[in-house]
Design an enzyme around this catalytic site. Structure first.
Site, PDB file in Angstrom:
ATOM      1  N   TRP A 355      -6.202  35.852  97.645  1.00 44.78           N
ATOM      2  CA  TRP A 355      -7.180  35.408  96.659  1.00 44.78           C
ATOM      3  C   TRP A 355      -7.625  33.973  96.906  1.00 44.78           C
ATOM      4  CZ3 TRP A 355      -6.436  31.909  92.360  1.00 44.78           C
ATOM      5  CH2 TRP A 355      -5.177  31.285  92.350  1.00 44.78           C
ATOM      6  N   ASP A 356      -6.830  33.200  97.670  1.00 42.95           N
ATOM      7  CA  ASP A 356      -7.231  31.847  98.056  1.00 42.95           C
ATOM      8  C   ASP A 356      -8.639  31.851  98.644  1.00 42.95           C
ATOM      9  OD1 ASP A 356      -4.442  32.401  98.146  1.00 42.95           O
ATOM     10  OD2 ASP A 356      -4.042  30.586  99.278  1.00 42.95           O
ATOM     11  N   GLU A 484       3.034  32.608  89.694  1.00 47.66           N
ATOM     12  CA  GLU A 484       3.938  33.668  90.134  1.00 47.66           C
ATOM     13  C   GLU A 484       5.365  33.505  89.610  1.00 47.66           C
ATOM     14  OE1 GLU A 484       1.663  34.762  94.314  1.00 47.66           O
ATOM     15  OE2 GLU A 484       3.189  33.188  94.307  1.00 47.66           O
ATOM     16  N   LYS A 590       4.540  27.719  88.080  1.00 50.43           N
ATOM     17  CA  LYS A 590       4.473  27.401  89.508  1.00 50.43           C
ATOM     18  C   LYS A 590       3.201  26.649  89.855  1.00 50.43           C
ATOM     19  CE  LYS A 590       3.978  29.647  94.006  1.00 50.43           C
ATOM     20  NZ  LYS A 590       3.880  30.933  94.733  1.00 50.43           N
ATOM     21  N   GLN A 591       2.067  27.128  89.346  1.00 51.83           N
ATOM     22  CA  GLN A 591       0.761  26.597  89.717  1.00 51.83           C
ATOM     23  C   GLN A 591      -0.215  26.898  88.589  1.00 51.83           C
ATOM     24  OE1 GLN A 591       0.971  29.611  92.955  1.00 51.83           O
ATOM     25  NE2 GLN A 591      -1.255  29.632  92.762  1.00 51.83           N
TER      26      GLN A 591
END
Length: 756
Positions: A355-356, A484, A590-591
């Protein structure tokens, strides 16, 4: 030590332990091929690497995770599947065509033998050329100067050029060289490719091989070198020994020796390999002339993506370096593969497409080199039949279910022992968003009619079957968002908001195209009733929002602990976790998930930006490199420019400083692309919808001026920002509408937008 000197990343010392990281940073490429910064004289295992886009086969991938706490055991690994896992698709390492091995007297030049009296290696983003100059003293005190230069050609993407210059400094010893191919390469520690034919002759070297047996791609690497002693050309002979295939030349005594070498790479993916091999021949060439031709083609592309910062030379150079890696990560000419998370700079993540691609990498190209974004979307369109098949495999009657991890066959290639990626169905919304964003910026109706609308329709069918009707509307349950650390959650904010947005856009675009979409709709039997169902889902999808204006990352998020309970020895850190934490009990993420909605994706007005930003910044442990550009944009939007500088620097220096201790694996390509976007979307505050530019620049007190160019609907605009104003100047194309400060303006020539 690494530093920027004259806008070039420069290494001033040979440090053996730093070579793996340097191999990533000094990667050269042209989008078709990527060549890690290994040394010409010796291709070290895990340092050497040559990759061609979309050339995959199967490897045995050995993993040894040790779940040492409840979170890892229950929520991260599926150990039953781990017992069954062994084979995986992967990019395949090509034969190493960099080989230039010199012998001075009876000593072979290797940096780790003798003494390095000086060492200077530098990568020039303005030309794409890598240069290394050293003075080497052998064990007997003989000093020799070596200069190695090389580049991947943008004038002919199948060719790579090298030049080596050698000067004896205090001796007159005989000098000889091998110039050719080292076939002793491995992928993931394994010998995957098989030699089919090889020939080493005085005039050139040819090596034909099978990449692997699953896909059966074949390739050929040919090299040809010219040898000069004080300007006079020297003949060569063929050399074959222990996997080395080379031209060998022994020079007569001279004050300077020069080797100029070109390499040609071609595969069965590119066309008729047998015919290419039979017709192929090298012509005489000059490194200098080939370099000039390459630089002309390269700079035409790099100028589109270049950003200039005046007032901060270090960040100016670092951003140019990041933009260089962004450019060479992309194929300008075809769609056989797409933008991968490590570009073509390493084997990690097997060069899969994640998906990046759509959310972090494509936006840069959509604004600067839109054909590259179209190539990336055409790759997804070619994978559409496989996505339909995957949807049926998962029990759905219609629609497309794109894999979270994509190779060249469109199947799901996520590692089966990891639980959460199978739940990251936001990938469908990511792809749909990229289709809409590309059209918003380019107005490419032909693409939408031929490919884009069909992808949107099939993705919307997936959501019709995946969403569940409840008392709160339509919910999307049992997913993993972009964070995640938390899987099996309901109503992930990023997923739900982006799905609602892309469904609304799908409905609007299908109606906008009307009769022009009829052929596609008939072909896939997409009825008016089905379109109405999509609209109903889009309007009724549950969007998480608390009464106080805070967006919960998922149902129950705010009821979790604000601290992180630690349990275990910390082996989980090998899997992008900063601590051995029980993340399922904690709000620590996480992000970014929620903050992506405010920064990278343009989904319209959202509530209380600053309160959400303050909260989620504190909860994010930044275990992913994708954190830093999002936080840079958010900091700028919040007018917190000290914080912006911090996150912007971490974005640009992710691999140079090796912030996550894994730069040797390959460039963090999404993070690198985030440098450009941090300036464009963050500092300049530019976004585009329906070919209308919206600008909200923020005062940047630490820089004198920043400038870049971008494209909107066939027009090219140059943006220059100073302390007090953002100036938009039309360079080419038609007039463009600009929204600023509540007003709408027409950019006919130049607009000066004052910064409050």
């Amino acid at each position: 030590m690494l530093a920027f000197k004259q806008s070039q990343l420069t290494e001033d010392e040979y440090i053996l332990s730093e070579m793996p990281k340097a191999a990533t940073l000094f990667t050269t490429g042209n989008g078709y091929m990527g060549v890690r910064g290994s040394l010409e004289e010796f291709g070290e295992t895990k340092i050497q690497g040559c990759f061609v886009r979309g050339l995959f086969d199967e490897i045995v991938e050995i993993v040894e995770p040790f779940p040492d706490n409840v979170y890892m055991k229950k929520y991260y690994f599926d150990e039953e599947k781990l017992k069954k896992f062994d084979r995986q698709d992967s990019c395949i390492n090509f034969p190493d065509f960099l080989l230039l091995r010199f012998q001075v007297g009876d000593a072979v030049f290797y940096p780790w033998e003798g003494e390095m009296r000086s060492w200077n290696r530098r990568l020039d983003p303005s030309s794409g050329e890598l240069r290394r100059e050293v003075v080497w003293e052998d064990e007997r005190g003989n000093e020799t100067y070596f200069c190695f230069e090389r580049f991947a050609s943008y004038a002919d993407e199948h060719r790579y050029f090298q030049r080596a210059t050698v000067r004896p400094l205090n001796h007159s010893l005989p000098v000889s060289v091998l110039a050719g191919i080292d076939a002793n390469v491995r992928t993931n520690g394994q010998i995957i490719s098989e030699k089919r034919a090889a020939r080493a002759a005085g005039e050139d070297v040819r090596y034909k091989f099978l990449l692997g047996r699953k896909y059966g791609y074949e390739g050929i690497v040919c090299t040809c070198a010219r040898f000069f002693a004080d300007g006079a050309e020297v003949s060569a002979r063929g050399y074959e020994s222990d996997g080395l295939y080379a031209q060998a030349a022994s020079f007569p005594p001279a004050s300077e020796y020069v080797v100029e070498k070109q390499c040609f790479v071609f595969t069965s993916r590119d066309g008729d390999l047998a015919k290419t091999v039979s017709d192929f021949h090298f012509e005489k060439f000059s490194y200098e002339k080939e370099r000039d031709t390459h630089v002309c083609a390269y700079r035409k592309l790099f100028s589109e993506i270049d950003v200039k910062i005046r007032g901060d030379e270090r960040l100016d150079a670092a951003l140019r370096f990041a933009n260089y890696h962004t450019l060479i990560s992309a194929e300008p000419n075809d769609s056989v593969h797409s933008l991968s998370a490590k570009s073509l700079s390493g084997e990690k993540y097997n060069q899969f497409v994640w998906w990046d691609c759509e959310i972090y990498q494509m936006p840069v190209f959509t604004h600067t080199l839109p054909q590259i974004s179209r190539n990336a979307l055409e790759y997804r369109y070619r994978m559409l039949p496989a996505a339909r098949a995957l949807a049926k495999k998962q029990g759905l009657s219609k629609g497309a279910r794109y894999p979270f991890v994509s190779s060249v066959d469109g199947d799901e290639h996520v590692w089966i022992y990891a639980r959460h990626p199978f739940l990251q169905i936001h990938i469908m919304a990511d792809i749909a968003y990229a289709v809409c964003d590309y059209y918003d910026n380019t107005g490419d109706a032909e693409f939408m009619e031929s490919e884009g609308l069909e992808m949107l329709a099939e993705i919307s069918r997936y959501w019709l079957q995946r969403a569940e009707k409840t008392g709160r509307g339509y919910e999307i349950r049992n997913v993993t968002g972009t964070d995640e650390h938390h899987d099996y959650v309901d109503n992930d904010a990023y997923t739900n908001y982006l799905v609602a947005y892309t469904l609304k856009r799908t409905v609007g675009l299908l109606r906008e195209f009307g009769k022009r979409a009829e052929e596609m709709r008939k072909r896939i039997s997409f009825s008016d009733a089905e379109l109405q169902e999509v609209e109903t889902l889009a309007e009724g999808l549950f969007l998480p929002l608390e009464k106080n204006g805070m967006i919960p990352q998922f149902d129950g998020y705010f009821s979790l602990s604000r601290s992180l309970e630690i349990e275990g020895s910390g082996t989980g850190k090998n899997f992008q976790m900063k601590q051995a934490g029980l993340y399922h009990k904690s709000q620590v993420i996480k992000q970014p998930d929620v903050m992506l909605l405010y920064s990278y994706v343009n989904v319209g007005e959202l509530p209380r930006f600053e309160e959400n930003w303050d909260y989620y910044e504190g909860m994010c442990e930044a275990s992913s490199s994708l954190t830093f550009p999002v936080h840079a944009v958010c900091s700028a939007r919040a007018r917190r420019m000290n914080s912006f500088l911090k996150y912007f620097e971490e974005t640009l220096f992710m691999d140079i400083k090796d912030i996550h201790n894994c730069a040797y694996q390959g460039i963090h390509a999404g993070c690198a692309a985030g440098g450009w976007y941090s300036v464009f979307r963050g500092v300049m505050g530019i976004s585009v919808r329906d070919r209308i530019v919206e600008a909200d620049p923020v005062r940047m007190p630490f820089w004198e001026e920043i400038s870049l160019s971008f494209h909107v609907g066939g027009s090219k605009i140059r943006a220059v920002q100073t302390l007090d104003a953002l100036t938009l100047e039309k360079v080419a194309g038609g007039d463009v509408k600009v929204k600023f400060g509540g007003g709408m303006y027409e950019l006919k020539d130049k607009l000066v937008l004052p910064i409050q």
